[in-house]
Write a protein that holds these residues in place. Structure first.
Motif, short mmCIF file in Angstrom:
data_model
loop_
_atom_site.label_atom_id
_atom_site.label_comp_id
_atom_site.label_asym_id
_atom_site.label_seq_id
_atom_site.Cartn_x
_atom_site.Cartn_y
_atom_site.Cartn_z
N GLU A 227 12.13 4.14 -1.76
CA GLU A 227 11.18 3.89 -0.67
C GLU A 227 10.29 2.69 -0.99
O GLU A 227 9.99 1.86 -0.12
N GLN A 228 9.85 2.58 -2.23
CA GLN A 228 8.98 1.47 -2.61
C GLN A 228 9.71 0.14 -2.53
O GLN A 228 9.14 -0.88 -2.12
N LEU A 229 10.98 0.12 -2.91
CA LEU A 229 11.77 -1.12 -2.83
C LEU A 229 11.91 -1.56 -1.38
O LEU A 229 11.85 -2.76 -1.07
N LYS B 70 10.01 -5.26 3.09
CA LYS B 70 9.35 -5.43 4.38
C LYS B 70 8.11 -6.30 4.28
O LYS B 70 7.77 -7.05 5.20
N ASN B 71 7.39 -6.22 3.15
CA ASN B 71 6.14 -6.95 2.98
C ASN B 71 6.33 -8.40 2.54
O ASN B 71 5.44 -9.22 2.73
N GLY B 72 7.48 -8.70 1.95
CA GLY B 72 7.74 -10.08 1.55
C GLY B 72 6.70 -10.63 0.60
O GLY B 72 6.36 -10.02 -0.42
N ASP B 73 6.13 -11.81 0.94
CA ASP B 73 5.15 -12.47 0.07
C ASP B 73 3.85 -11.69 -0.06
O ASP B 73 3.07 -11.94 -0.97
N ARG B 74 3.61 -10.79 0.87
CA ARG B 74 2.38 -9.99 0.82
C ARG B 74 2.39 -9.01 -0.36
O ARG B 74 1.34 -8.60 -0.83
N TRP B 75 3.58 -8.66 -0.82
CA TRP B 75 3.70 -7.68 -1.90
C TRP B 75 3.28 -8.29 -3.23
O TRP B 75 3.71 -9.38 -3.59
N PHE C 48 2.55 4.42 -8.02
CA PHE C 48 1.77 4.76 -6.83
C PHE C 48 0.95 3.54 -6.41
O PHE C 48 0.04 3.12 -7.14
N THR C 49 1.29 2.98 -5.25
CA THR C 49 0.67 1.73 -4.83
C THR C 49 0.21 1.79 -3.38
O THR C 49 0.58 2.68 -2.61
N GLN C 50 -0.60 0.80 -3.03
CA GLN C 50 -0.92 0.56 -1.64
C GLN C 50 0.28 -0.12 -0.98
O GLN C 50 1.27 -0.44 -1.63
N ASP C 51 0.19 -0.39 0.33
CA ASP C 51 1.31 -0.99 1.04
C ASP C 51 1.65 -2.39 0.55
O ASP C 51 2.75 -2.88 0.79
N ASP C 52 0.71 -3.06 -0.13
CA ASP C 52 0.95 -4.42 -0.61
C ASP C 52 1.28 -4.47 -2.10
O ASP C 52 1.35 -5.55 -2.68
N GLY C 53 1.47 -3.32 -2.72
CA GLY C 53 1.84 -3.29 -4.13
C GLY C 53 0.69 -3.14 -5.09
O GLY C 53 0.89 -2.93 -6.29
#
Length: 432
Positions: free
Chosen positions: A325-327, A332-337, A344-349
């Motif tokens: 799921e994290q991968l 999906k987040n691309g450069d934002r990650w 355990f992370t936020q949506d941006d890593g």
């Protein structure tokens, strides 16, 4: 100047109501005591107050590697202490001064803090209207980005609220509602204040600035010992059942904290590289912490260098699903990650604030009609299950990270594996 030629002075002023003969006798007694103290090597620095010396001791603690969050807690307690004894010279502090402080803190209205603040308007909108990013606003206010986000929806200190308001060129009352807690401090909290004062004065005694530790002769209130907060197996089963309806990340966190008995920050700070999904081995050697100044940061463990343990297949399966799921989230987040390696992370890593888990568990328990769920209770639960099942106390202490490393990891490997199986059997597999 040669040490033997140094001169020492002490001023003594008797009460005005005393007669000349009585004042003379007391002056001679004080002179004799002072001479004896000098012979013993005491350097009674009459210019140094408790507040000044406390700052010195806290700096020593910082150099010794005390956690930032602990130092912040010390400073919060000193804010309660200084108004009462901060101005006193070290050599003037007596047990009675400390007993008066403890009595005051145990009464309504005895708190010395400035109170708390809750946002009364949309602070995010105010920041946006001033064409600032949240990072820029946090830097202007001198607080971490995590603290700024907390101020949007949660209670913060008055000091933090005032900093944010000043950074946004607003009156504090325009952005926040302020409250003052008038309730007395609990006996356990007063005990924490006592221990801090005792530590500071013990350092002064060790450095021969005072002849004795006044805190050791004071009488703080004794808190009533509460039994450890832990869950019965049927409650844990209900928690797991409720977690099955929650997002995968939160379900995996609950399973891990339950079967390892680890601290909240230790699980929050786990990285994929520390888990062998083939053998089910987890190495805990770092943890995440939060402080107002630094925000979320990684540091060494609270009490030990590291520890390794086995986790059950049920937890491994959840982690494998979470990895996939994290991968997907990363793609999906691309450069934002921002890749940091955390499980355990936020949506941006970025890593999650460890305090988030405590808040989430509180809301989780309310949503599902469960008893109050909190991370630390799982540690007590793991310990009680293991000990009740016959696991030796040494192994339990090592597994929970209470004891220092005195024996090789190989010696405990079989016992730790057995301990893991015991938790799994009682808390997970008996759900069927």
């Amino acid at each position: 100047m040669h040490p033997e030629l140094l001169k020492h002075f002490k001023t003594y002023t008797p009460p005005e109501t005393w007669g000349e003969a009585k004042a003379e006798r007391e002056a001679q007694r004080q002179a004799a005591l002072f001479e004896e103290e000098i012979k013993k090597g005491f350097a009674l620095d009459n210019r140094q107050t408790f507040e000044e010396y406390a700052g010195y001791v806290l700096e020593l603690k910082r150099r010794q590697g005390v956690k930032e969050s602990t130092l912040e807690r010390y400073n919060a307690m000193l804010a309660q202490i200084f108004p009462e004894i901060g101005y006193l010279k070290l050599s003037d502090i007596r047990p009675a001064h400390l007993n008066n402080l403890y009595t005051k803190l145990s009464k309504s209205g005895g708190r010395q803090d400035k109170g708390t603040a809750t946002a009364r308007t949309d602070i995010k909108a105010v920041i946006k209207a001033q064409k600032l990013t949240r990072t820029e606003a946090a830097q202007r206010a001198g607080v971490s980005s995590c603290t700024l986000r907390k101020a949007f929806t949660e209670t913060v200190s008055r000091e933090t609220a005032e900093k944010i308001a000043q950074a946004l060129n607003k009156k504090p009352e325009a952005l926040f509602t302020f409250e003052r807690d008038e309730s007395p401090l609990a006996a356990k909290t007063i005990q924490e204040h006592y221990r801090l004062i005792s530590t500071i004065l013990a350092t002064a005694e060790k450095e021969m600035l005072v002849p004795y530790n006044a805190a050791a002769k004071a009488s703080p209130p004794r808190p009533k010992r509460k039994p450890p907060n832990y869950y019965q197996p049927e409650t844990v089963h209900a928690i797991f059942d409720a977690a099955d309806a929650e997002p995968l990340k939160y379900r995996a966190f609950i399973y891990l904290i339950a079967v390892t008995g680890a601290r909240r920050g230790e699980i929050a700070g786990l990285k994929w590289e520390k888990i062998d999904l083939k053998t089910g081995t987890v190495v805990i050697d770092r943890a995440l912490y939060y402080s107002v100044k630094r925000g979320v940061y990684e540091d060494t463990l609270k009490t030990s260098d590291h520890r390794a343990m086995k986790i059950p297949q049920e937890a491994i399966l959840l982690l494998k699903q979470l990895r996939r799921e994290q991968l997907e989230t990363r793609l999906k987040n691309g450069d934002r990650w921002q890749e940091n390696g955390y499980i355990f992370t936020q949506d941006d890593g970025k890593p999650m604030n460890p305090q988030t888990w405590t808040r989430w568990m509180s809301e989780f328990s309310k949503r599902h009609g469960l008893p109050h769920v909190n991370p630390h209770a799982f540690r007590h639960t793991a310990a009680s299950v293991l000990i009740a099942s016959g696991t030796d106390v040494v192994t339990v202490s090592r597994m929970l990270g209470h004891a220092s490393v005195t024996t090789t990891e190989n010696y405990y490997s079989e016992a730790k594996a057995a301990a893991s199986d015991t938790i799994t059997d009682v808390l997970i597999r008996r759900r069927a």
